[in-house]
Design a protein around this motif. Structure first.
Motif, short mmCIF file in Angstrom:
data_model
loop_
_atom_site.label_atom_id
_atom_site.label_comp_id
_atom_site.label_asym_id
_atom_site.label_seq_id
_atom_site.Cartn_x
_atom_site.Cartn_y
_atom_site.Cartn_z
N ALA A 114 0.78 -1.24 0.02
CA ALA A 114 -0.05 -0.03 -0.07
C ALA A 114 0.93 1.18 0.07
O ALA A 114 0.69 2.27 -0.69
CB ALA A 114 -0.96 0.05 1.24
N GLN A 115 1.93 1.38 0.95
CA GLN A 115 2.67 2.42 0.78
C GLN A 115 3.45 2.60 -0.41
O GLN A 115 3.51 3.74 -1.03
CB GLN A 115 3.84 1.99 1.68
CG GLN A 115 3.17 2.28 3.43
CD GLN A 115 4.15 1.69 4.49
OE1 GLN A 115 5.45 1.24 4.05
NE2 GLN A 115 3.68 1.54 5.43
N CYS A 123 2.15 1.76 -3.30
CA CYS A 123 1.13 2.50 -4.22
C CYS A 123 0.81 3.78 -3.95
O CYS A 123 0.56 4.78 -5.14
CB CYS A 123 -0.27 1.79 -3.82
SG CYS A 123 -0.21 0.16 -4.85
N GLU A 124 0.89 4.30 -2.64
CA GLU A 124 0.93 5.73 -2.23
C GLU A 124 2.02 6.41 -2.90
O GLU A 124 1.89 7.58 -3.41
CB GLU A 124 0.93 5.93 -0.94
CG GLU A 124 0.63 7.21 -0.37
CD GLU A 124 0.60 7.31 1.14
OE1 GLU A 124 -0.16 8.03 1.71
OE2 GLU A 124 1.56 6.78 1.81
N LYS A 125 3.10 5.85 -2.75
CA LYS A 125 4.35 6.86 -3.35
C LYS A 125 4.26 6.89 -4.89
O LYS A 125 4.83 8.04 -5.33
CB LYS A 125 5.72 5.79 -3.09
CG LYS A 125 7.07 6.29 -3.59
CD LYS A 125 8.17 5.34 -3.40
CE LYS A 125 9.51 6.11 -3.94
NZ LYS A 125 10.63 5.05 -3.78
N ASP A 167 1.37 6.80 -6.61
CA ASP A 167 -0.01 7.21 -7.02
C ASP A 167 -0.82 6.00 -7.84
O ASP A 167 -1.30 6.48 -8.78
CB ASP A 167 -0.02 8.50 -7.68
CG ASP A 167 -1.21 9.17 -7.68
OD1 ASP A 167 -2.19 8.90 -6.91
OD2 ASP A 167 -1.78 10.13 -8.77
N LYS A 202 -4.03 4.01 6.28
CA LYS A 202 -3.61 5.37 5.76
C LYS A 202 -3.83 5.74 4.29
O LYS A 202 -3.85 6.47 3.77
CB LYS A 202 -2.21 5.67 6.10
CG LYS A 202 -2.05 5.90 7.78
CD LYS A 202 -0.61 6.18 8.04
CE LYS A 202 -0.64 6.64 9.55
NZ LYS A 202 1.18 6.82 9.96
N GLN A 203 -3.77 4.52 3.78
CA GLN A 203 -4.05 4.60 2.21
C GLN A 203 -5.51 3.97 1.70
O GLN A 203 -5.60 3.66 0.48
CB GLN A 203 -3.02 3.37 1.56
CG GLN A 203 -1.33 3.77 1.75
CD GLN A 203 -0.74 3.74 2.85
OE1 GLN A 203 -1.25 2.72 3.73
NE2 GLN A 203 0.09 4.62 3.39
N ARG A 221 -7.35 4.86 -1.80
CA ARG A 221 -7.00 4.22 -2.86
C ARG A 221 -7.10 2.78 -3.07
O ARG A 221 -6.77 2.10 -4.06
CB ARG A 221 -5.35 4.59 -3.34
CG ARG A 221 -4.36 4.15 -2.53
CD ARG A 221 -2.83 4.56 -2.74
NE ARG A 221 -2.86 5.70 -2.66
CZ ARG A 221 -2.71 6.60 -3.49
NH1 ARG A 221 -2.71 6.20 -4.92
NH2 ARG A 221 -2.49 8.03 -3.22
#
Length: 391
Positions: free
Chosen positions: A189-190, A192-194, A196, A224-225, A228
């Motif tokens: 997930a992190q 993916c956040e990095k 976008d 936190k994600q 998305r």
């Protein structure tokens, strides 16, 4: 209440893909072939499901489905009780199965030419759907250890071009049977956040987890994600309801939910009445059946592992989840043609060969062992005989 998983049920000539298409696709006769390829079970659904269907037949009117209150309540209660996941029923959409859901996600959240990341070897339909929607598959090959696999994020970083828009993640993972830890899920997930990326988490096998392992919903591992994350779930693998074609797409983020709803409306499909009713009954009344099934599959898993690991050069990977054995034949030194000759030709056992699952799959075979233990023992004995010269 006791449940019978030992009595063979005749599925030939019942419009059953797993059995009735065996000869046409693989050239193995249904008279004595053992189909261990496509992922459904040879077991009857829970009694409450079949009673629900019988009530529908007795009623005799099979019109459009309406009023999802009981259906949504059954889903919410199941996810809370089994997975410690609080689902808002307003966030649930129902699709005509989860393959349809994958296609809708691709259409809603990506455009032709976009790159979509898959962690391979993985469920082969993911790549087919990506290609069919004119997106580009990015194969992030999992790193295989002695007993498990892990993700090489450094290698994945090096593959990134800026054109990636989505990750389709399988949790628990098919075909390798891995139950991802909460920490591993958070890393995905992190990432993916990095970059976008929209994160599609296909968790269709989340109820089929063995003792010593615990499934964590992606949404719980990565709060936190959450904006998305798209969660894909269904009762179909858990309770053998694949023919009901009812999958759930849960999207907490309102903007993403609206985009998905727009794509769904453009397709013009609605819920399958029978699938929705079966799902409701299974989640409301099928828990005892599931516990009995898991105990049975756990013993079957042992039969498969002990039998196949006795063949020199063959290694059945330890499974944390699913009823799909992931078997490594590479140390036999045989190529794909010889493996097919021995497995399908001599043993008359049909699995899915690993190349179809993408990078990292070659030299492996996936076997579905969700059948009577007597048939599984027969399959194992035939495979041992087919490789007897290696003993």
């Amino acid at each position: 209440m006791s449940f019978d998983f030992d009595t063979p049920i005749e599925r030939r000539q019942t419009n059953c893909a797993k059995w009735d298409e065996l000869e046409a696709i693989f050239g193995v006769s249904t008279a004595d072939g053992l189909p261990m390829w496509t992922a459904d079970m040879d077991f009857r659904a829970p009694p409450a499901v079949n009673a629900t269907l019988q009530n529908m037949v007795d009623h005799g009117v099979h019109g459009y489905f309406g009023d999802s209150a009981a259906y949504h309540s059954a889903i919410v209660n199941w996810m809370d009780r089994r997975h410690d996941w609080r689902v808002d029923p307003e966030c649930i959409a129902t699709t005509h199965g989860l393959v349809t859901a994958i296609g809708l996600c691709l259409q809603a959240f990506t455009a032709p030419g976009d790159r979509v990341i898959l962690f391979t070897p993985v469920y082969h339909v993911f790549s087919k759907m990506v290609a069919a929607n004119e997106r580009e598959v990015v194969e992030a090959e999992l790193v295989k250890g002695e007993d498990s696999y892990h993700i090489d994020f450094d290698a994945l970083e090096a593959m990134m071009t800026g054109q990636e828009r989505m990750v389709i993640f399988c949790s628990p993972h098919n075909p390798i049977g891995k139950v991802w830890s909460a920490g591993e899920l958070a890393q995905v997930a992190q990432f993916c956040e990095k970059h976008d990326l929209i994160l599609i988490s296909d968790e269709i096998h989340h109820d089929l987890v063995y003792p010593g392992f615990s499934h964590t919903p992606m949404i719980n591992a990565a709060p936190k994600q959450i904006d998305r994350i798209v969660m894909l779930t269904a009762a179909s693998k858990t309770f053998n309801l694949a023919g009901g074609k009812a999958g759930q797409v849960t999207i907490p983020n309102e903007a993403l939910r609206a985009r998905f709803a727009k794509a769904h409306a453009a397709l013009g499909t609605s819920a399958n009445r029978f699938g929705v009713m079966m799902t409701t009954a299974a989640y409301a009344y099928g828990e005892d059946w599931l516990e009995a099934l898991l105990a049975y599959l756990n013993e079957t898993r042992r039969i498969v592992d002990d039998g196949l690991n006795a063949i020199p050069g063959v290694r059945s990977m330890p499974l944390g989840a699913t009823y799909l054995a992931w078997v490594d034949f590479r140390d036999t030194g045989m190529d794909e043609d010889e493996l097919r000759d021995r497995i399908e030709g001599r043993a008359r056992v049909v699995g899915f060969h690993g190349k179809m699952f993408g990078a990292g799959g070659a030299g492996h075979v996936r076997f579905n062992f969700a059948m009577t233990q007597s048939r599984v023992r027969t399959a194992v004995e035939r495979l041992q005989d087919a490789f007897a010269d290696l003993q």
